[in-house]
Scaffold this active site. Structure first.
Site, PDB file in Angstrom:
ATOM      1  N   ASP A   1       0.814  -1.228   0.000  1.00  0.00           N
ATOM      2  CA  ASP A   1       0.000   0.000   0.000  1.00  0.00           C
ATOM      3  C   ASP A   1       0.843   1.272   0.000  1.00  0.00           C
ATOM      4  O   ASP A   1       0.368   2.338   0.403  1.00  0.00           O
ATOM      5  CB  ASP A   1      -0.968   0.016   1.193  1.00  0.00           C
ATOM      6  CG  ASP A   1      -2.006  -1.100   1.095  1.00  0.00           C
ATOM      7  OD1 ASP A   1      -2.269  -1.556  -0.032  1.00  0.00           O
ATOM      8  OD2 ASP A   1      -2.530  -1.518   2.142  1.00  0.00           O
ATOM      9  N   ALA A   2       2.090   1.159  -0.407  1.00  0.00           N
ATOM     10  CA  ALA A   2       2.977   2.329  -0.370  1.00  0.00           C
ATOM     11  C   ALA A   2       3.494   2.703  -1.752  1.00  0.00           C
ATOM     12  O   ALA A   2       4.374   3.553  -1.871  1.00  0.00           O
ATOM     13  CB  ALA A   2       4.134   2.064   0.580  1.00  0.00           C
TER      14      ALA A   2
END
Lengths: 287, 287, 287, 287
Positions: free
Chosen positions: D231-232
């Protein structure tokens, strides 16, 4: 009676003290557990609006008796316009569509996913392109071509189809035909349209062309109940999207589709949840 | 010449191949360092628009010579309408206001905080209420009451005040008077208005009343250049806010103020940054 | 008693049948005319929340007797946490600010325009820049410089100033100092902060730098009640603005200011209208 | 060569004077007609980004020669990372999905309507529910169940399926499995995910539960390129929707679906239009 089913009562009446107390007391006295309540007073019109929902499980009155008791007890003395529904009464929705699939898919995908508490017994179109979509979802499809000349008889045919399929209300999912007043009068506040502009701006035909021509920086979509007055019915929901000088008419059409389908589906959901109430050409949308 | 100052060139002309190449090559050949470039082609009108900004430090042409060279070299042969400004040319902005303070405070607070590269030599009002605000910011205030009868002479007086204070452009910060065509013609694309509706919906007087009456679910504000056609000038910026049936006209007025002031200030900032270009009653707002 | 003044009752208690009926009946029996009612049941926590406002004119109980009657009659038996206010009780708001003027001006301009039903007896700052703004609005200004070393005694000094000016609640209008737990404990749910990010993203210092570094496409602002847990108190209001790769940290700071001031003012207005109710670190904001 | 096809050149390189001039001059000298140009300089990183699109019709270089000429002429001397595509090169997109249909339907409906210039040769799922949807659109469907134990071999199987179907890039249309770093490394900046929160808030599992628990007033969705850091990855697009205390986790899930599908489709469209450029874990999205 199924467990966890609810009764939904919608009211409007002249404002006066104690309406909330009397209505909620009626429910409470009969052992009803309120699960949602929203009310609103229009001070300019001195009119009171209310939606209350309570669990039928444990309620002391039988379904058929609720209205029979409520009417003489409160409805009539308080001059209410009122309406009682039950959560397991699943409405039957007819869809009208022309050639664009985006609103149709959006509704059908939600329907299949169980998001909309509705039955969809029939799709009617003045074109044939959407038949394949109807088939995929196994929904009866009727092609009813409409011209200036045959409009009257074709609308009659549509009414028969709707009757045959016991349709309760109609959604115009980008249906590019104007329904006659005669037709609309059969479904008062029961035809939901999506107009591809931020009404009242750009009513009528080709709103994206008009928006482009005016050089607006934001475009919108509006879902409303259809009345005999074109694009002037009570508004249920609106939303907008930011655009820029880079956008051509084509890209406005493209971007507009995203808000059209979302706005229409939100309006349909509000209608299905019995959260709308029309008065004086405006729609109260309860929380 | 101060360090870090920039030249800003705005162009529009008939579209044709190689404009970007030729303009950027002109800057590059003269050792200019481009810090911003945005361009756009309107295909329907076959018209090209461009804004380019470069550092003056190290640029081989003197300020006064840039236009002298650019005009015959590119401007004329490519049939450009063009405009050259320098970042240290700080425009002088006259503010017109009536009784509401929200837009005025918003502009003055930004001005004081250094957000707006502008001088504000004068505030003119048809009422006296805002004089105290002007005084706090030590800006000369003129009360010029306007009636149907004296409009012509009062506008003449306003023009003199503006001339005396060397005002370059005017911001109508909720000025509730319609300027005459004669007046406006003195400031073409140099009068910025904020209209308290999502134009073209609800043009004219009392838009919040009209929005309330129509039952819209969203209200808006529009900032535009003033033309002789009321509320129909080229739109610079718009924004909206969601409302509901709970909102009275009064709460619409209240909520609307928040978008009015933000939209107006954004439009003024775009104007000050020389990011706007008007063509055919639309505003290109460069990035 | 002034005409048109209202009583505002806020309640939360374990959910159970008939609360609305009993509360509204209490008001109705005493001839109160309800002008606003909003309620909400949190099913996960089985907790009921309600705000009801009614006109005092014609109400049969004297102000001082309302609570005396309501408490034993309904408050205690239903295990309510409740709170009764009157619309003519104007709270006294202390403002803390550092160097940025945008939130301060936004609050003071609304205050002056009569938008906020509040008194502002004092402005406290750890810097001197905002003194001139305070002076313009003729509000006493105190410069209380805070360092690591003197924090404890300076907060003590601040508490004394607040006491002297009978401050009911505090607004941190971009106050760039962390208040100690000791200080905050004096004002439970009575310190409103604006944090310049979309919490819980980018809590702590320099959120615009963090947002820029992460490459988000939207930035936000969050107004919340201050608790002893930094940037983790109950959220009252949030809003966002769209950004792009073009934005530098400086332009994020600039654009962020617009939502910071609007979000903070909305939160302050909700608080002043007694529309907020905190439970389990969340804020119910009534309609 | 088809008429009206275009070449799309994406560049990033160290910033220096004259890049725009040199690139556009290259196109102009070869008789190319530029139809879109967007550029941006990141001053903090001193890096220049550009996307330029021109018509192939009339261009003097053959397709295969464009890169051969451009590389030594400009690409290498200016230390460019560059990439050349043609508008009739239609990418092949593999879709991964779990049980939720909303993103899948949204993509497929757009695909069918011709909104997305893409081929979709395969849909892969760790569940069987979406097979019926794939069938309706006549797209090969593979059920590849993944457990902790078999993840490595199942991902190997997926890679083979993707290879077999010549997939260029992958869209995770609510695929509730974390792809291994090994898998992701096969598709650098070629796996597009939709995360159901406003990242970086609520990364990881159950973001709607976390949002509900924190009491936020707005929820969001984020589409990003997948990297080995959960999620980065670089964000392509985000959007939000306003919620309130009335919303349960279930209604957040429901409302969130609307922004998830729109945000994902916008990101896919930007990718297909070759409008994205990743650098330092951020995504430049050209106009």
């Amino acid at each position: 009676m199924l467990k966890n089913q609810t009764a939904i009562l919608r009211i409007h009446c002249p404002d006066q003290g104690g309406i909330v107390a009397r209505v909620t007391d009626f429910i409470h006295q009969n052992k009803g557990n309120v699960v949602a309540l929203d009310q609103y007073t229009n001070r300019e019109e001195n009119r009171f609006f209310m939606r209350v929902e309570w669990e039928l499980d444990g309620f002391m009155l039988e379904r058929d008796d609720i209205g029979t008791v409520f009417g003489p007890l409160l409805g009539k003395p308080l001059e209410m316009v009122w309406d009682l529904k039950f959560s397991d009464q699943i409405p039957r929705m007819g869809i009208f569509v022309s050639k664009s699939s985006h609103c149709l898919y959006d509704l059908l995908a939600r329907y299949e996913a169980g998001e909309l508490k509705v039955n969809i017994p029939v799709i009617i179109s003045n074109h044939q392109e959407m038949e394949k979509v109807a088939k995929r979802f196994e929904i009866p499809f009727y092609h009813v071509a409409v011209t200036k000349e045959n409009k009257k008889e074709q609308e009659q045919k549509e009414l028969e189809i709707l009757k045959e399929h016991k349709v309760d209300f109609i959604v115009l999912a980008r249906y590019m035909q104007i329904l006659s007043s005669d037709f609309v009068s059969n479904f008062p506040n029961k035809v939901i349209n999506i107009h591809h502009s931020f009404l009242p701006a750009f009513a009528g035909a080709k709103p994206y062309h008009a928006a482009h021509s005016r050089g607006v920086k934001i475009i919108g979509a509006t879902s409303h109940y259809v009345t005999t007055d074109l694009d002037a019915g009570p508004i249920i929901e609106q939303d907008i999207i930011r655009i820029s000088h880079h956008d051509s008419v084509e890209s406005l059409v493209q971007k507009g589709k995203d808000i059209e389908k979302i706005v229409l589906s939100r309006a349909v959901k509000a209608h299905l949840d019995r959260k709308t109430l029309v008065y004086n050409n405006k729609t109260v949308v309860f929380a």
